[in-house]
Design a protein around this motif. Sequence first.
Motif, PDB file in Angstrom:
ATOM      1  N   GLN A  64      47.779  33.876  45.715  1.00 22.61           N
ATOM      2  CA  GLN A  64      47.971  35.272  45.341  1.00 22.61           C
ATOM      3  C   GLN A  64      47.263  35.600  44.033  1.00 22.61           C
ATOM      4  OE1 GLN A  64      49.346  37.313  47.474  1.00 22.61           O
ATOM      5  NE2 GLN A  64      48.996  39.086  46.140  1.00 22.61           N
ATOM      6  N   PHE A  65      47.242  34.636  43.116  1.00 23.35           N
ATOM      7  CA  PHE A  65      46.520  34.815  41.846  1.00 23.35           C
ATOM      8  C   PHE A  65      45.041  35.047  42.127  1.00 23.35           C
ATOM      9  CE2 PHE A  65      45.048  32.615  37.699  1.00 23.35           C
ATOM     10  CZ  PHE A  65      45.025  33.830  37.024  1.00 23.35           C
ATOM     11  N   GLY A  66      44.507  34.267  43.080  1.00 26.69           N
ATOM     12  CA  GLY A  66      43.106  34.428  43.461  1.00 26.69           C
ATOM     13  C   GLY A  66      42.836  35.799  44.056  1.00 26.69           C
ATOM     14  N   LYS A  67      43.782  36.304  44.838  1.00 26.14           N
ATOM     15  CA  LYS A  67      43.616  37.629  45.444  1.00 26.14           C
ATOM     16  C   LYS A  67      43.597  38.728  44.380  1.00 26.14           C
ATOM     17  CE  LYS A  67      45.683  36.513  49.934  1.00 26.14           C
ATOM     18  NZ  LYS A  67      46.818  36.742  50.853  1.00 26.14           N
ATOM     19  N   VAL A  68      44.413  38.542  43.346  1.00 28.47           N
ATOM     20  CA  VAL A  68      44.438  39.535  42.266  1.00 28.47           C
ATOM     21  C   VAL A  68      43.133  39.493  41.479  1.00 28.47           C
ATOM     22  CG1 VAL A  68      45.538  40.181  40.077  1.00 28.47           C
ATOM     23  CG2 VAL A  68      46.948  39.573  42.043  1.00 28.47           C
ATOM     24  N   VAL A  69      42.714  38.292  41.080  1.00 24.24           N
ATOM     25  CA  VAL A  69      41.506  38.146  40.267  1.00 24.24           C
ATOM     26  C   VAL A  69      40.267  38.619  41.021  1.00 24.24           C
ATOM     27  CG1 VAL A  69      39.988  36.471  39.133  1.00 24.24           C
ATOM     28  CG2 VAL A  69      42.468  36.271  38.873  1.00 24.24           C
ATOM     29  N   ASN A  70      40.221  38.334  42.326  1.00 26.92           N
ATOM     30  CA  ASN A  70      39.054  38.716  43.136  1.00 26.92           C
ATOM     31  C   ASN A  70      39.315  40.001  43.929  1.00 26.92           C
ATOM     32  OD1 ASN A  70      37.354  36.356  42.557  1.00 26.92           O
ATOM     33  ND2 ASN A  70      38.955  35.206  43.635  1.00 26.92           N
ATOM     34  N   PHE A  71      40.166  40.838  43.390  1.00 26.85           N
ATOM     35  CA  PHE A  71      40.551  42.084  44.062  1.00 26.85           C
ATOM     36  C   PHE A  71      39.315  42.929  44.394  1.00 26.85           C
ATOM     37  CE2 PHE A  71      41.993  46.534  43.999  1.00 26.85           C
ATOM     38  CZ  PHE A  71      43.010  46.459  44.941  1.00 26.85           C
ATOM     39  N   SER A  72      39.253  43.379  45.659  1.00 18.71           N
ATOM     40  CA  SER A  72      38.076  44.153  46.077  1.00 18.71           C
ATOM     41  C   SER A  72      38.428  45.500  46.687  1.00 18.71           C
ATOM     42  CB  SER A  72      37.260  43.333  47.094  1.00 18.71           C
ATOM     43  OG  SER A  72      38.059  43.008  48.221  1.00 18.71           O
ATOM     44  N   GLY A  73      39.692  45.850  46.684  1.00 19.78           N
ATOM     45  CA  GLY A  73      40.081  47.151  47.245  1.00 19.78           C
ATOM     46  C   GLY A  73      41.504  47.140  47.752  1.00 19.78           C
ATOM     47  N   GLY A  74      42.121  48.326  47.812  1.00 20.32           N
ATOM     48  CA  GLY A  74      43.496  48.420  48.274  1.00 20.32           C
ATOM     49  C   GLY A  74      44.431  48.805  47.150  1.00 20.32           C
ATOM     50  N   ASP A  75      45.665  48.374  47.256  1.00 20.07           N
ATOM     51  CA  ASP A  75      46.681  48.707  46.262  1.00 20.07           C
ATOM     52  C   ASP A  75      46.798  47.568  45.251  1.00 20.07           C
ATOM     53  OD1 ASP A  75      48.898  49.404  44.788  1.00 20.07           O
ATOM     54  OD2 ASP A  75      50.064  50.091  46.497  1.00 20.07           O
ATOM     55  N   LEU A  76      46.130  47.696  44.123  1.00 21.29           N
ATOM     56  CA  LEU A  76      46.127  46.649  43.102  1.00 21.29           C
ATOM     57  C   LEU A  76      47.528  46.412  42.541  1.00 21.29           C
ATOM     58  CD1 LEU A  76      44.703  44.633  41.325  1.00 21.29           C
ATOM     59  CD2 LEU A  76      44.023  46.501  39.796  1.00 21.29           C
ATOM     60  N   GLU A  77      48.272  47.479  42.341  1.00 18.09           N
ATOM     61  CA  GLU A  77      49.628  47.365  41.787  1.00 18.09           C
ATOM     62  C   GLU A  77      50.517  46.529  42.713  1.00 18.09           C
ATOM     63  OE1 GLU A  77      52.650  47.867  39.030  1.00 18.09           O
ATOM     64  OE2 GLU A  77      50.590  48.584  38.834  1.00 18.09           O
ATOM     65  N   ALA A  78      50.413  46.779  44.009  1.00 19.25           N
ATOM     66  CA  ALA A  78      51.223  46.043  44.986  1.00 19.25           C
ATOM     67  C   ALA A  78      50.813  44.569  45.017  1.00 19.25           C
ATOM     68  CB  ALA A  78      51.069  46.658  46.373  1.00 19.25           C
ATOM     69  N   THR A  79      49.498  44.314  44.912  1.00 16.05           N
ATOM     70  CA  THR A  79      48.992  42.939  44.905  1.00 16.05           C
ATOM     71  C   THR A  79      49.489  42.194  43.673  1.00 16.05           C
ATOM     72  OG1 THR A  79      46.987  43.700  46.035  1.00 16.05           O
ATOM     73  CG2 THR A  79      46.912  41.511  45.055  1.00 16.05           C
ATOM     74  N   TYR A  80      49.482  42.879  42.532  1.00 11.54           N
ATOM     75  CA  TYR A  80      49.980  42.283  41.292  1.00 11.54           C
ATOM     76  C   TYR A  80      51.473  41.974  41.396  1.00 11.54           C
ATOM     77  CZ  TYR A  80      52.301  42.303  36.802  1.00 11.54           C
ATOM     78  OH  TYR A  80      53.150  41.999  35.763  1.00 11.54           O
ATOM     79  N   LYS A  81      52.248  42.917  41.946  1.00 12.63           N
ATOM     80  CA  LYS A  81      53.696  42.721  42.062  1.00 12.63           C
ATOM     81  C   LYS A  81      54.025  41.536  42.964  1.00 12.63           C
ATOM     82  CE  LYS A  81      55.296  47.412  41.055  1.00 12.63           C
ATOM     83  NZ  LYS A  81      55.957  48.630  41.579  1.00 12.63           N
ATOM     84  N   LYS A  82      53.206  41.344  43.995  1.00 11.90           N
ATOM     85  CA  LYS A  82      53.424  40.194  44.873  1.00 11.90           C
ATOM     86  C   LYS A  82      53.169  38.901  44.109  1.00 11.90           C
ATOM     87  CE  LYS A  82      52.379  38.278  49.410  1.00 11.90           C
ATOM     88  NZ  LYS A  82      51.612  38.401  50.662  1.00 11.90           N
ATOM     89  N   LEU A  83      52.125  38.878  43.277  1.00 10.51           N
ATOM     90  CA  LEU A  83      51.832  37.710  42.447  1.00 10.51           C
ATOM     91  C   LEU A  83      52.997  37.429  41.502  1.00 10.51           C
ATOM     92  CD1 LEU A  83      50.134  35.529  41.059  1.00 10.51           C
ATOM     93  CD2 LEU A  83      49.026  37.337  39.725  1.00 10.51           C
ATOM     94  N   SER A  84      53.516  38.475  40.873  1.00 10.68           N
ATOM     95  CA  SER A  84      54.631  38.314  39.950  1.00 10.68           C
ATOM     96  C   SER A  84      55.848  37.726  40.666  1.00 10.68           C
ATOM     97  CB  SER A  84      54.991  39.675  39.332  1.00 10.68           C
ATOM     98  OG  SER A  84      56.037  39.535  38.388  1.00 10.68           O
ATOM     99  N   GLY A  85      56.086  38.191  41.892  1.00  8.30           N
ATOM    100  CA  GLY A  85      57.205  37.678  42.682  1.00  8.30           C
ATOM    101  C   GLY A  85      57.000  36.225  43.080  1.00  8.30           C
TER     102      GLY A  85
END
Length: 219
Positions: A64-85
């Motif tokens: 999930q950390f990799g998905k946040v760092v390499n974010f390429s589109g979509g809901d960044l806030e939701a992706t970050y919250k999933k990483l935090s969880g």
Amino acid sequence: MPISLTRFVPCVLIGLMLAGCDTLYMGAMEKMGYAKRDILSSRVKAARDAQEEAKQEIQSALDQFGKVVNFSGGDLEATYKKLSGELETSEERAETVRKRISDVESVADALFKEWKEELDQYSNKDLRRKSEAKYAQTKTRYGEMLAAMKKAEQRIDPVLRPMRDQVLYLKHNLNARALSSLKGELIKVDAQVDQLVKDMNRSIAEADKFIQGLEKDEG
């Protein structure tokens, strides 16, 4: 009473209470027909399973950390919250691993202490010699397994700590520049997780070997 003692004494009392509770638990289990060896085997299995769960969760957090760092589109806030969880769950799993290893040590210490004291009760020298050899062999196997468990457990926090820092940083800097700056950290954490997984796999294998040894001895 000095302030330092008022803080220290409750900690000691809590420790004694917990130790006493475990002693009472083992005593109650033995009355029900479960020897300390059985309890040890059960707790080693629980520690092994806790490590497996922690390993999988930490790998998931890294993904999930990799998905946040390499974010390429979509809901960044939701992706970050999933990483935090994912990170929060990883930390809970890590705490469970520590607790399970402590439980293993508690019953193992009681088992080996009792076993050593009972060696003096033998009148038959040959039986004592055999029991003493089995005691030494079991304690050696246990020491190897515990060392592997602790080595793996000690690698967990150095893996989670940088991820914890990055998640905290991203909380207030959720933008493209911040994400780009974390790519180097992702590589470092990835290498640490890889080593952690290797150590955990070794620890899990040692636990399996120790459990098999106990079951073989019973057979």
